[in-house]
Design a protein around this motif. Structure first.
Motif, PDB file in Angstrom:
ATOM      1  N   ASP A 112       0.817  -1.224   0.000  1.00  0.00           N
ATOM      2  CA  ASP A 112       0.000   0.000   0.000  1.00  0.00           C
ATOM      3  C   ASP A 112       0.845   1.265   0.000  1.00  0.00           C
ATOM      4  OD1 ASP A 112      -2.323  -1.505   0.074  1.00  0.00           O
ATOM      5  OD2 ASP A 112      -2.575  -1.330   2.239  1.00  0.00           O
ATOM      6  N   GLY A 113       2.157   1.128   0.069  1.00  0.00           N
ATOM      7  CA  GLY A 113       3.056   2.283   0.130  1.00  0.00           C
ATOM      8  C   GLY A 113       3.634   2.462   1.527  1.00  0.00           C
ATOM      9  N   VAL A 114       4.943   2.567   1.593  1.00  0.00           N
ATOM     10  CA  VAL A 114       5.629   2.724   2.884  1.00  0.00           C
ATOM     11  C   VAL A 114       5.261   4.086   3.473  1.00  0.00           C
ATOM     12  CG1 VAL A 114       7.887   2.886   4.013  1.00  0.00           C
ATOM     13  CG2 VAL A 114       7.502   1.193   2.204  1.00  0.00           C
ATOM     14  N   PRO A 115       4.800   4.107   4.725  1.00  0.00           N
ATOM     15  CA  PRO A 115       4.429   5.380   5.348  1.00  0.00           C
ATOM     16  C   PRO A 115       5.657   6.251   5.623  1.00  0.00           C
ATOM     17  CG  PRO A 115       4.353   3.621   6.960  1.00  0.00           C
ATOM     18  CD  PRO A 115       4.630   2.981   5.638  1.00  0.00           C
ATOM     19  N   GLU A 116       5.432   7.554   5.697  1.00  0.00           N
ATOM     20  CA  GLU A 116       6.520   8.478   6.026  1.00  0.00           C
ATOM     21  C   GLU A 116       6.847   8.440   7.512  1.00  0.00           C
ATOM     22  OE1 GLU A 116       6.145  12.348   3.593  1.00  0.00           O
ATOM     23  OE2 GLU A 116       4.103  11.513   3.768  1.00  0.00           O
ATOM     24  N   ILE A 117       5.816   8.205   8.339  1.00  0.00           N
ATOM     25  CA  ILE A 117       5.980   8.229   9.792  1.00  0.00           C
ATOM     26  C   ILE A 117       5.242   7.046  10.394  1.00  0.00           C
ATOM     27  CG2 ILE A 117       5.477   9.517  11.919  1.00  0.00           C
ATOM     28  CD1 ILE A 117       5.446  12.082  10.183  1.00  0.00           C
ATOM     29  N   LEU A 118       5.892   6.361  11.324  1.00  0.00           N
ATOM     30  CA  LEU A 118       5.242   5.338  12.136  1.00  0.00           C
ATOM     31  C   LEU A 118       5.076   5.904  13.533  1.00  0.00           C
ATOM     32  CD1 LEU A 118       6.950   3.606   9.922  1.00  0.00           C
ATOM     33  CD2 LEU A 118       6.319   1.738  11.414  1.00  0.00           C
ATOM     34  N   VAL A 123       2.931  16.036  11.862  1.00  0.00           N
ATOM     35  CA  VAL A 123       2.477  15.033  10.891  1.00  0.00           C
ATOM     36  C   VAL A 123       1.728  15.680   9.726  1.00  0.00           C
ATOM     37  CG1 VAL A 123       2.377  13.182  12.609  1.00  0.00           C
ATOM     38  CG2 VAL A 123       0.329  14.546  12.145  1.00  0.00           C
ATOM     39  N   SER A 124       1.715  16.998   9.673  1.00  0.00           N
ATOM     40  CA  SER A 124       0.959  17.724   8.651  1.00  0.00           C
ATOM     41  C   SER A 124       1.318  17.258   7.252  1.00  0.00           C
ATOM     42  CB  SER A 124       1.232  19.227   8.748  1.00  0.00           C
ATOM     43  OG  SER A 124       0.848  19.717  10.002  1.00  0.00           O
ATOM     44  N   GLY A 125       0.286  16.853   6.499  1.00  0.00           N
ATOM     45  CA  GLY A 125       0.460  16.462   5.124  1.00  0.00           C
ATOM     46  C   GLY A 125       1.212  15.159   4.912  1.00  0.00           C
ATOM     47  N   ARG A 126       1.416  14.391   5.961  1.00  0.00           N
ATOM     48  CA  ARG A 126       2.237  13.179   5.882  1.00  0.00           C
ATOM     49  C   ARG A 126       1.389  11.910   5.893  1.00  0.00           C
ATOM     50  NH1 ARG A 126       7.317  14.817   8.052  1.00  0.00           N
ATOM     51  NH2 ARG A 126       8.259  13.031   7.023  1.00  0.00           N
ATOM     52  N   ASP A 127       1.987  10.832   5.405  1.00  0.00           N
ATOM     53  CA  ASP A 127       1.400   9.499   5.419  1.00  0.00           C
ATOM     54  C   ASP A 127       1.849   8.838   6.725  1.00  0.00           C
ATOM     55  OD1 ASP A 127       0.619   6.859   5.027  1.00  0.00           O
ATOM     56  OD2 ASP A 127       1.648   6.625   3.118  1.00  0.00           O
ATOM     57  N   VAL A 128       0.895   8.533   7.611  1.00  0.00           N
ATOM     58  CA  VAL A 128       1.199   8.047   8.964  1.00  0.00           C
ATOM     59  C   VAL A 128       0.595   6.656   9.173  1.00  0.00           C
ATOM     60  CG1 VAL A 128       0.891   8.488  11.435  1.00  0.00           C
ATOM     61  CG2 VAL A 128       1.246  10.410   9.856  1.00  0.00           C
ATOM     62  N   VAL A 148      -4.459  12.048  15.181  1.00  0.00           N
ATOM     63  CA  VAL A 148      -3.462  12.236  14.127  1.00  0.00           C
ATOM     64  C   VAL A 148      -4.093  12.930  12.911  1.00  0.00           C
ATOM     65  CG1 VAL A 148      -1.916  11.013  12.535  1.00  0.00           C
ATOM     66  CG2 VAL A 148      -1.973  10.388  14.967  1.00  0.00           C
ATOM     67  N   ARG A 149      -5.320  12.588  12.599  1.00  0.00           N
ATOM     68  CA  ARG A 149      -6.031  13.290  11.515  1.00  0.00           C
ATOM     69  C   ARG A 149      -6.208  14.771  11.869  1.00  0.00           C
ATOM     70  NH1 ARG A 149      -9.114   8.566  11.818  1.00  0.00           N
ATOM     71  NH2 ARG A 149      -8.624   7.168  10.097  1.00  0.00           N
ATOM     72  N   GLN A 150      -6.583  15.043  13.125  1.00  0.00           N
ATOM     73  CA  GLN A 150      -6.758  16.427  13.569  1.00  0.00           C
ATOM     74  C   GLN A 150      -5.450  17.214  13.502  1.00  0.00           C
ATOM     75  OE1 GLN A 150      -8.700  16.461  17.427  1.00  0.00           O
ATOM     76  NE2 GLN A 150     -10.290  15.081  16.703  1.00  0.00           N
ATOM     77  N   LEU A 151      -4.327  16.522  13.630  1.00  0.00           N
ATOM     78  CA  LEU A 151      -3.015  17.164  13.516  1.00  0.00           C
ATOM     79  C   LEU A 151      -2.631  17.426  12.061  1.00  0.00           C
ATOM     80  CD1 LEU A 151      -1.014  15.216  16.259  1.00  0.00           C
ATOM     81  CD2 LEU A 151      -1.802  17.600  16.350  1.00  0.00           C
ATOM     82  N   GLY A 152      -3.472  16.980  11.119  1.00  0.00           N
ATOM     83  CA  GLY A 152      -3.265  17.309   9.712  1.00  0.00           C
ATOM     84  C   GLY A 152      -2.610  16.251   8.858  1.00  0.00           C
ATOM     85  N   ALA A 153      -2.526  15.015   9.328  1.00  0.00           N
ATOM     86  CA  ALA A 153      -1.943  13.952   8.503  1.00  0.00           C
ATOM     87  C   ALA A 153      -2.766  13.793   7.226  1.00  0.00           C
ATOM     88  CB  ALA A 153      -1.896  12.642   9.269  1.00  0.00           C
ATOM     89  N   ALA A 154      -2.082  13.583   6.118  1.00  0.00           N
ATOM     90  CA  ALA A 154      -2.762  13.409   4.834  1.00  0.00           C
ATOM     91  C   ALA A 154      -3.370  12.018   4.718  1.00  0.00           C
ATOM     92  CB  ALA A 154      -1.782  13.636   3.691  1.00  0.00           C
ATOM     93  N   ARG A 155      -2.717  11.037   5.298  1.00  0.00           N
ATOM     94  CA  ARG A 155      -3.192   9.656   5.251  1.00  0.00           C
ATOM     95  C   ARG A 155      -2.893   9.016   6.598  1.00  0.00           C
ATOM     96  NH1 ARG A 155      -0.852   4.824   1.312  1.00  0.00           N
ATOM     97  NH2 ARG A 155      -2.586   3.369   1.607  1.00  0.00           N
ATOM     98  N   VAL A 156      -3.882   8.319   7.140  1.00  0.00           N
ATOM     99  CA  VAL A 156      -3.710   7.637   8.427  1.00  0.00           C
ATOM    100  C   VAL A 156      -4.143   6.188   8.256  1.00  0.00           C
ATOM    101  CG1 VAL A 156      -4.383   7.547  10.860  1.00  0.00           C
ATOM    102  CG2 VAL A 156      -4.115   9.764   9.719  1.00  0.00           C
TER     103      VAL A 156
END
Length: 165
Positions: free
Chosen positions: A29-35, A90-95, A115-123
């Motif tokens: 599914d794609g390696v996340p930017e942040i774990l 996490v803004s705009g990041r894949d988490v 994490v969504r409220q913090l602005g992550a693009a994908r959770v």
């Protein structure tokens, strides 16, 4: 958990196998930017997964839903957050959020919402074991609907190798 059900102890080989399987699904599914590992139990799976995926961005967030450690520990009224800042930017990041076990699913759902409220693009969420004996069935979605990746399912409490003396 009903009194006639026993806790299941997992060994490191089982955890390693689950981690490999989850890593393959995540990679597809794609390696996340942040774990982000949910403290405490989700950190060891997060680090193991990060090594397999080659990810260096590993963070922690402390969200708890039990009053103590141990088999059949009493639950709090709802998930409790300590130190949201540890999740970092996490803004705009894949988490990808990791935890060792999901009983009711409330802790991981609460954390994903934060994490969504913090602005992550994908959770996405990865749970090593779902305790289906504790998962509520009335009016709630199934574990497959609520969680992105599930390593295994169990009908009762799970004791992980890092919890064993």
């Amino acid at each position: 958990m009903p009194a006639d059900q026993r806790a299941t102890a997992m060994c490191w080989d089982e955890v390693t196998a689950l981690t490999g399987r989850i890593a393959a699904e995540v990679s597809a599914d794609g390696v996340p930017e942040i774990l982000i590992g949910i403290l405490r139990g989700g950190m060891i799976p997060a680090v193991m997964l990060a090594h397999i995926l080659g990810s260096r961005q590993v963070r922690a967030i402390e969200v708890t839903h039990t009053k103590a450690d141990g088999v059949n520990a009493a639950k709090t009224g709802g998930p409790l957050l300590r130190n949201l800042a540890s999740a970092g930017d996490v803004s705009g990041r894949d988490v990808l959020i990791t935890d060792d076990v999901a009983g009711t699913g409330m802790t991981v759902a609460y954390t994903a919402d934060l994490v969504r409220q913090l602005g992550a693009a994908r959770v996405r969420t990865a749970i090593w074991v779902v305790n289906e004996a504790n998962w509520p069935t009335a009016g709630r979605c199934t574990p497959d609907q609520a969680l992105t990746y599930i390593g295994a399912r169990n009908q009762g409490w799970v004791i992980f190798p890092w919890e064993q003396p």
